[in-house]
Motif scaffolding. Structure first.
Motif: not given
Length: 282
Positions: A42-53
Motif C-alpha cells: 500500500x505504501x508504494x502504490x497509492x489507492x488511487x492508482x488502480x491495476x488495469x487488466x
C-alpha cells in the motif's frame, strides 16, 4: 504523406548497422526483465492508482520502480530507473505505431546502458561469468547507480565534453530529456479546461512539451517529423483509460501522483548531471 513519414522515421530508429534485436551482444528490450514485478504494498502504490487488466502499461509498477530508483540517498539506482523506462515505453507504444519515432530511440538508449554495464561487469570478473545476466550487471559495480557510473566513466576517460561519444553518461542524458518530455505532457493532461471550457488535445500537449524538452536538441528534420507524430496521437479519453479512469475529474489526482514521482527522479538526475557539467553533453 506515408512515404514522408517512413523517410523521417529512418532518422529516428537505431542506427549502426546490425544492432538487431536478438543478435549477438544485442539483447531485446522485451526480455530485459524476466522476473515478474515484485508485489506492491500500500505504501508504494497509492489507492488511487488502480491495476488495469488487459494492458501492458501499469502505473502501479511504474510508481514502484521510480520509488526504488531513489532508494539510495542522493543517488539514482540504474536498474529500477531502466525498469521504469520499461513501463514508460509500454505507455508510449500503446499510443500507436507512429510514436515509434520516439520510442525507438528510447529503446536504443536503454540497451546501450545495459550493454555498457555488461561489458564492465565482464571485465571486472575476468574469465568468470558475470553476475546474473538478467540484471545486466546493474546490481553492483560501476553501473549500479548514476553517481557510480559518472565516477567510473570520468575515471576511464570515456566521457567526451566536446564530441559525441557512446558513454553511459551521454546516453542517460538523452533518457533524462525524454523523461522531462513525458512529465510535461502528463502535466498538461492533468490540467483543467481553458477559460472557454476547452481542453488541449494530446497532440497539442505533446507538442508543447516537446518544444521545451527535446526540440532544442534536435535538428530541423527531426522537429518536422515530430509534428506528424503529434497529429496521429489518439484522443484524450484514450490517455485517461491508460491510467484506468474515465473522467478528467478522476484523472487529475491520479496523474498528479505519477507526475510527482517522475519529478523526484528527474530532479535527482538533473542535480547529479549538473554537478559534473553534463547537461549539455554533445
Amino acid at each position: 504523406m506515408l512515404a514522408l513519414l517512413l523517410f523521417f522515421s529512418s532518422f529516428w530508429l537505431p542506427q549502426g548497422g546490425g544492432r538487431d534485436c536478438g543478435s549477438a551482444g544485442q539483447p531485446c528490450l522485451k526480455s530485459i526483465w524476466q522476473k515478474a514485478a515484485p508485489p506492491l504494498v500500500a505504501a508504494e502504490a497509492p489507492s488511487l492508482i488502480k491495476e488495469c487488466p488487459g494492458q501492458s502499461f501499469q502505473a502501479k509498477i511504474l510508481l514502484q520502480y521510480l520509488k526504488l530508483s531513489l532508494s539510495d540517498a542522493d543517488d539514482v539506482l540504474l536498474e529500477p530507473y531502466l525498469q521504469s523506462w520499461d513501463q514508460l515505453l509500454k505507455f508510449m507504444k500503446s499510443l500507436g505505431t507512429m510514436i515509434s519515432l520516439f520510442s525507438g530511440k528510447v529503446t536504443e538508449k536503454v540497451v546501450v546502458i545495459q550493454e555498457l554495464s555488461l561489458k564492465h561487469s565482464a571485465k571486472d570478473h575476468g574469465k568468470r561469468s558475470p553476475q546474473n545476466p538478467a540484471s545486466f550487471g546493474l546490481k553492483t559495480g560501476a553501473y549500479r547507480s548514476l553517481r557510480s557510473m559518472v565516477e567510473a566513466e570520468l575515471k576511464e576517460g570515456v566521457v567526451d565534453f566536446s564530441h559525441r561519444s557512446d558513454s553511459g553518461c551521454r546516453t542517460l542524458l538523452r533518457l533524462h530529456r525524454s523523461l522531462l518530455w513525458l512529465k510535461l505532457m502528463l502535466e498538461g493532461l492533468a490540467e483543467g479546461p481553458d477559460a472557454d471550457g476547452q481542453f488541449k488535445t494530446p497532440g497539442e500537449l505533446c507538442r508543447d512539451a516537446y518544444i521545451v524538452a527535446l526540440a532544442p536538441h534536435h535538428p530541423w528534420v527531426l522537429r518536422q517529423a515530430a509534428e506528424f507524430v503529434f497529429l496521429a496521437l489518439p484522443e484524450r479519453q484514450y490517455f485517461l483509460q491508460l491510467v484506468c479512469v474515465q473522467t478528467q475529474q478522476e484523472a487529475t489526482p491520479v496523474l498528479q501522483i505519477i507526475i510527482n514521482a517522475l519529478e523526484l527522479v528527474h530532479t535527482q538526475t538533473q542535480r547529479i548531471l549538473a554537478q559534473h557539467d553534463m547537461l549539455e553533453l554533445p
